[in-house]
Design a protein around this motif. Sequence first.
Motif, PDB file in Angstrom:
ATOM      1  N   THR A  37      -1.476  -2.289   6.360  1.00  0.00           N
ATOM      2  CA  THR A  37      -1.324  -3.715   6.655  1.00  0.00           C
ATOM      3  C   THR A  37      -2.096  -4.091   7.909  1.00  0.00           C
ATOM      4  O   THR A  37      -2.798  -5.116   7.944  1.00  0.00           O
ATOM      5  CB  THR A  37       0.164  -4.055   6.836  1.00  0.00           C
ATOM      6  N   ARG A  63      -5.464  -6.669   8.257  1.00  0.00           N
ATOM      7  CA  ARG A  63      -5.459  -7.834   9.133  1.00  0.00           C
ATOM      8  C   ARG A  63      -6.584  -7.745  10.167  1.00  0.00           C
ATOM      9  O   ARG A  63      -7.225  -8.750  10.491  1.00  0.00           O
ATOM     10  CB  ARG A  63      -4.101  -7.955   9.823  1.00  0.00           C
ATOM     11  N   HIS A 101      -1.020  -5.943  -3.022  1.00  0.00           N
ATOM     12  CA  HIS A 101       0.005  -6.697  -2.307  1.00  0.00           C
ATOM     13  C   HIS A 101      -0.206  -6.608  -0.796  1.00  0.00           C
ATOM     14  O   HIS A 101      -0.089  -7.619  -0.072  1.00  0.00           O
ATOM     15  CB  HIS A 101       1.385  -6.164  -2.684  1.00  0.00           C
ATOM     16  N   GLN A 109      -1.573  -9.982   1.998  1.00  0.00           N
ATOM     17  CA  GLN A 109      -0.941 -10.482   3.220  1.00  0.00           C
ATOM     18  C   GLN A 109      -1.989 -10.828   4.273  1.00  0.00           C
ATOM     19  O   GLN A 109      -1.747 -11.673   5.143  1.00  0.00           O
ATOM     20  CB  GLN A 109       0.047  -9.453   3.787  1.00  0.00           C
ATOM     21  N   ARG A 162       3.985 -17.937  -2.503  1.00  0.00           N
ATOM     22  CA  ARG A 162       4.423 -17.693  -1.138  1.00  0.00           C
ATOM     23  C   ARG A 162       5.946 -17.706  -1.085  1.00  0.00           C
ATOM     24  O   ARG A 162       6.586 -18.698  -1.433  1.00  0.00           O
ATOM     25  CB  ARG A 162       3.865 -18.767  -0.206  1.00  0.00           C
ATOM     26  N   THR A 190      10.673 -15.991   7.535  1.00  0.00           N
ATOM     27  CA  THR A 190       9.785 -14.892   7.159  1.00  0.00           C
ATOM     28  C   THR A 190       9.032 -15.245   5.882  1.00  0.00           C
ATOM     29  O   THR A 190       9.632 -15.739   4.918  1.00  0.00           O
ATOM     30  CB  THR A 190      10.589 -13.601   6.933  1.00  0.00           C
ATOM     31  N   ARG A 191       7.731 -14.973   5.890  1.00  0.00           N
ATOM     32  CA  ARG A 191       6.901 -15.314   4.725  1.00  0.00           C
ATOM     33  C   ARG A 191       6.214 -14.074   4.171  1.00  0.00           C
ATOM     34  O   ARG A 191       5.870 -13.154   4.908  1.00  0.00           O
ATOM     35  CB  ARG A 191       5.855 -16.353   5.106  1.00  0.00           C
ATOM     36  N   ARG A 192       6.048 -14.084   2.871  1.00  0.00           N
ATOM     37  CA  ARG A 192       5.356 -12.984   2.196  1.00  0.00           C
ATOM     38  C   ARG A 192       4.658 -13.557   0.971  1.00  0.00           C
ATOM     39  O   ARG A 192       5.223 -14.386   0.256  1.00  0.00           O
ATOM     40  CB  ARG A 192       6.345 -11.897   1.794  1.00  0.00           C
ATOM     41  N   TRP A 193       3.434 -13.124   0.767  1.00  0.00           N
ATOM     42  CA  TRP A 193       2.641 -13.577  -0.370  1.00  0.00           C
ATOM     43  C   TRP A 193       2.717 -12.568  -1.504  1.00  0.00           C
ATOM     44  O   TRP A 193       2.863 -11.361  -1.276  1.00  0.00           O
ATOM     45  CB  TRP A 193       1.175 -13.729   0.042  1.00  0.00           C
ATOM     46  N   TYR A 194       2.603 -13.053  -2.735  1.00  0.00           N
ATOM     47  CA  TYR A 194       2.403 -12.125  -3.849  1.00  0.00           C
ATOM     48  C   TYR A 194       1.488 -12.758  -4.885  1.00  0.00           C
ATOM     49  O   TYR A 194       1.300 -13.981  -4.918  1.00  0.00           O
ATOM     50  CB  TYR A 194       3.731 -11.676  -4.457  1.00  0.00           C
ATOM     51  N   ALA A 244      10.337  -6.712  -1.251  1.00  0.00           N
ATOM     52  CA  ALA A 244       9.882  -7.881  -0.508  1.00  0.00           C
ATOM     53  C   ALA A 244      11.001  -8.425   0.371  1.00  0.00           C
ATOM     54  O   ALA A 244      11.336  -7.838   1.396  1.00  0.00           O
ATOM     55  CB  ALA A 244       9.351  -8.946  -1.467  1.00  0.00           C
TER      56      ALA A 244
END
Length: 313
Positions: A63, A67, A87, A91, A144, A151-155, A295
Motif C-alpha cells: 500500500t 501511494r 484492490h 487505494q 467508494r 474511513t474510506r476504502r475503494w473497490y 474491508a
Amino acid sequence: MTADDQPSCPAAGRLGDGHLAVLANPTAGRGRFRGLLPAVLDRLGTVGRPVRLLEAGSVAEATAVCRAAVAEGAAALLTVGGDGTVHLALQAVAGTEVAFGPVPAGTGNDFAVGTGYPADPLGAVEVIAAAIAAGRTRPADLARMTGPDGTRRWYGAVLAAGFDALVNERANRMSWPRGPRRYDLAILVELARLRPRRYLLRLDGVTRELDGVLVAVGNCPSYGGGMRICPTADPTDGLLDVVYAGRIGRATLTRIKPRVYRGTHLDHPMVHTQRVRTVELVADGIVGYADGERALPLPVTVTAVPGAVRLLR
C-alpha cells in the motif's frame, strides 16, 4: 482532483508523462504465474517509458509503495496479480490522473475481466502496452465505501456483505486446513450456522428492512473468480447493482449458489436486485469483503464514483 471528489464521467483521456510503476504479487494464483513477471517487464520495456518494479514484503508495504509511486509522478500503476493486488493499487490511484492497468494473474481476476481485459495475462499485457504506446486511457467507475467514522476504502468489483462475507471471515480465522480446503470447510461451518440477519438497506435514500442471508453490492458483475453475483453490473454506468436475498434456508441457499456462476440466481423469487447510486448497509456482526479483501465492518455507505479510475485500454 482528489479521492474525496466525485468526478463527472469523463471521456477517453491521454496518458500523462512519467514512468510506469509495477506491483507484482508472486504468490497470486497460488504461484501459477510465478514466471510471468519477466515477460511482462520485457514487453513494457518496449513502449518507451521507464519501468520501475515496486518492492513490498507485506500488504502495508505494498500500500505504501503504491501511494509513493503516485506521489512521485508515475504516469501509470500496473499490477501483476489477482483482485487482492488490484484492490491495494486502487487505494492509491482512485480519484487521480494516474492510469491503471491490471494484468490478471490471480485466483480471482474479476475486476480485470469485468472491465474488458483478456483473461489471459499476456493478452492483457498486450492491451495495456498498446494503450501506453498510444497514450490512451479510458474511464471506469469505482465504488467508494465510507464507515461511520469517515474511513474510506475503494473497490472495483463487488462488496460481499452477507453469507459470503461470513465465510471469508471464518476462513481467515482458521489455521487449518491450508489452501482451498479451508474455504470449503468454512462454507460448511457457516451453512450449519446459517440464520437470517437483520439488515437495513437505504437505497438512494429509500429505506428497506429485511431479514436476509445474502447481500452484495457490485460495480462489476462477478466476485470469487467468476461468480456472477451482480450479472447486470456495468462499471461504466455510474451506478451500483445491489443484490440481496431474504429469509432463505440452507437447502434453498445450496440450490441458489451454483446458479450464481451463470447469473441465473436473479430468477429466483427470493433474490432481488436494484440499481442505485448510493446504498447504506446496516447490520450487526458483519465485516464487508471488497474485491475478496477484508474491508470495513457494517454499517457502511457505498457510493458509485463515475470515472474514478483511468484504465490503460
